[in-house]
Write an enzyme that holds these catalytic residues in place. Structure first.
Site, short mmCIF file in Angstrom:
data_model
loop_
_atom_site.label_atom_id
_atom_site.label_comp_id
_atom_site.label_asym_id
_atom_site.label_seq_id
_atom_site.Cartn_x
_atom_site.Cartn_y
_atom_site.Cartn_z
N CYS A 253 -7.97 23.85 16.56
CA CYS A 253 -7.99 24.19 17.99
C CYS A 253 -7.56 22.94 18.76
O CYS A 253 -8.37 22.26 19.39
CB CYS A 253 -9.40 24.64 18.39
SG CYS A 253 -9.49 25.26 20.07
N GLU A 254 -6.28 22.64 18.68
CA GLU A 254 -5.74 21.39 19.23
C GLU A 254 -4.23 21.55 19.35
O GLU A 254 -3.54 21.85 18.36
CB GLU A 254 -6.07 20.23 18.29
CG GLU A 254 -5.69 18.88 18.80
CD GLU A 254 -6.62 18.41 19.91
OE1 GLU A 254 -6.08 17.96 20.95
OE2 GLU A 254 -7.84 18.49 19.76
N GLY B 179 0.85 -1.18 0.00
CA GLY B 179 0.00 0.00 0.00
C GLY B 179 0.89 1.23 0.00
O GLY B 179 0.99 1.95 -0.99
N ARG B 180 1.56 1.45 1.14
CA ARG B 180 2.47 2.58 1.29
C ARG B 180 3.50 2.63 0.16
O ARG B 180 3.78 3.70 -0.40
CB ARG B 180 3.21 2.45 2.63
CG ARG B 180 4.28 3.48 2.88
CD ARG B 180 5.19 3.08 4.04
NE ARG B 180 4.45 2.46 5.11
CZ ARG B 180 3.81 3.14 6.06
NH1 ARG B 180 3.81 4.44 6.04
NH2 ARG B 180 3.16 2.50 7.00
#
Length: 418
Positions: free
Chosen positions: A340-341, A274-275
């Protein structure tokens, strides 16, 4: 020229399609696919990036596909891959275009794989029992956990006692008994550990596979195929080694030959990348919207957040970065997003520690390219902070094609309207 090296083109794309923007390069996908042609089949692990246009691109190259959910299987079917192999003769089931891989089957998925006739790669014995009751004669793979694992992060380790994946190797006999008593048909053995460029570890994986084939033979059963799984790494950092795919195939082919000698017939050998197919084929193009200092630390704030690219926040994953047109001395800079994290930082380590990156001085309006995002970038995106999913563009030589339009907030709200 690499598709992402033409800065004038990148600026034009940002102007035409807006930012943040996913960019994918078709030619890189083709090159990575061709490098794996020693294997009998290349089965794309679409969780890396399940875009329909990429699925169709790979299908045109001759790829098969792995699905890990009902939604992914429906994507594969929509892209033209064929199902309805689970009740076919076993030699056909061994080369099915779609394999459904999971460690459990929820009720809806159980009905779906039975009705669609999808060959199932089973990671638990309960799956085997449920499938035998619902669909006798169903063709299955066994995904096995050899008792050890490998991965760039604890969260990506797919083997050993602390991994949920696969049937524990010591329970192979019980799994074979359920297959025999439940009227299922064994296609092959699958082992997804992911060794990357650690060829010593890969040799250990191959040896474990041969030993498990020996146990199948001792139990009086047979199989037609082996899957090397995925986990082929890519060089996310400058100077890191890439996978030697010829050597990788050679080790697995030697294991296949040992297994063939045990069983007395040929075995189909496939790999499940996949990667490897997608990571280097993708970039995230984002615009600088604020520059400030927090004490002595320069911050470069861009319009992409971890709702777009989750890997740095989730794994401490490293992605190369390039400030388009950047000149002058390099400054240790923290690159962060608009969410906002506090964890919305692209330059952080596995424990969340901030790791400033050397970049030229940035200004509002500059464009930053975050590299190697083609795998687990778009596919792990979310609507956190009620942010719409961003557009995805496929570059193929001089051609450009919008393969996912930008979502709107109104579409998000429509899901909640009464």
């Amino acid at each position: 020229m690499n598709a992402f090296q033409d800065e004038s083109r990148l600026r034009r794309l940002a102007q035409a399609y807006g930012t943040p923007l996913w960019l994918m390069d078709a030619q890189t996908v083709r090159q990575r696919f061709q490098s794996l042609q020693g294997f009998d089949a290349v089965r794309y692990a679409q969780k890396a990036n399940p875009n329909l246009h990429l699925l169709r691109l790979l299908r045109g190259l001759g790829a098969k596909v792995d699905a890990v959910s009902r939604g992914e299987a429906l994507r594969a079917l929509s892209a033209g891959f064929l199902g309805d192999s689970a009740q076919a003769p076993l030699h056909e089931a061994a080369q099915s275009e779609i394999v459904y891989t999971a460690d459990l089957l929820d009720r809806e998925s159980l009905e779906f794989v039975a009705e669609a006739g999808l060959v199932v790669n089973c990671g638990s014995i309960d799956m085997l029992r449920q499938l035998s009751q619902r669909s006798p004669g169903h063709a299955v793979w066994l995904r096995l956990n050899p008792g050890f694992g490998h991965g760039h992060s604890r969260k990506t380790n797919t083997g050993g006692e602390h991994s949920k994946h696969g049937i524990w190797h010591e329970q192979l006999g019980e799994a074979l008994a359920v297959i025999r008593e439940g009227g299922l048909r064994l296609v092959g053995l699958h082992m997804h550990i992911g060794s990357g460029v650690d060829y010593g570890h890969l040799q250990q994986v191959c040896g474990a596979m041969v030993e498990l084939v020996r146990q199948v033979k001792a139990a009086g059963m047979d199989l037609l195929a082996l899957s090397a799984g995925g986990g082929l790494s890519v060089p996310y950092r400058a100077g890191e080694a890439g996978v030697d795919t010829a050597h990788y195939f050679g080790l697995w082919d030697a294991a296949r030959r040992e297994a063939q000698a045990l069983l007395g017939h040929t075995l189909h050998l496939e790999i499940e990348p996949g990667r490897y197919l997608m990571a280097e084929a993708g970039c995230l193009l984002t615009e600088v919207r604020a520059v400030k200092r927090q004490g002595n630390v320069p911050f470069v704030l861009v319009d992409a957040g971890f709702n777009e690219l989750m890997r740095p926040a989730m794994y401490g994953a490293h992605h190369g970065m390039r400030l388009l047109g950047g000149q002058g001395p390099l400054l240790p800079s923290v690159v962060a997003g608009p969410l906002c994290e506090s964890g919305d930082v692209f330059t952080q380590g596995a424990g969340g520690e901030v790791e400033p990156r050397p970049l030229p001085a940035a200004q509002v309006g500059d464009l930053l390219l975050i590299e190697n995002t083609g795998a687990y970038g778009a596919s792990m995106s979310s609507n956190y902070n009620s942010r719409p999913l961003i557009a995805e563009l496929l570059l193929d030589g001089d051609e450009e094609r919008l393969i996912r339009r930008r979502q709107t907030v109104e579409e998000l709200l429509a899901l909640e309207q009464q």
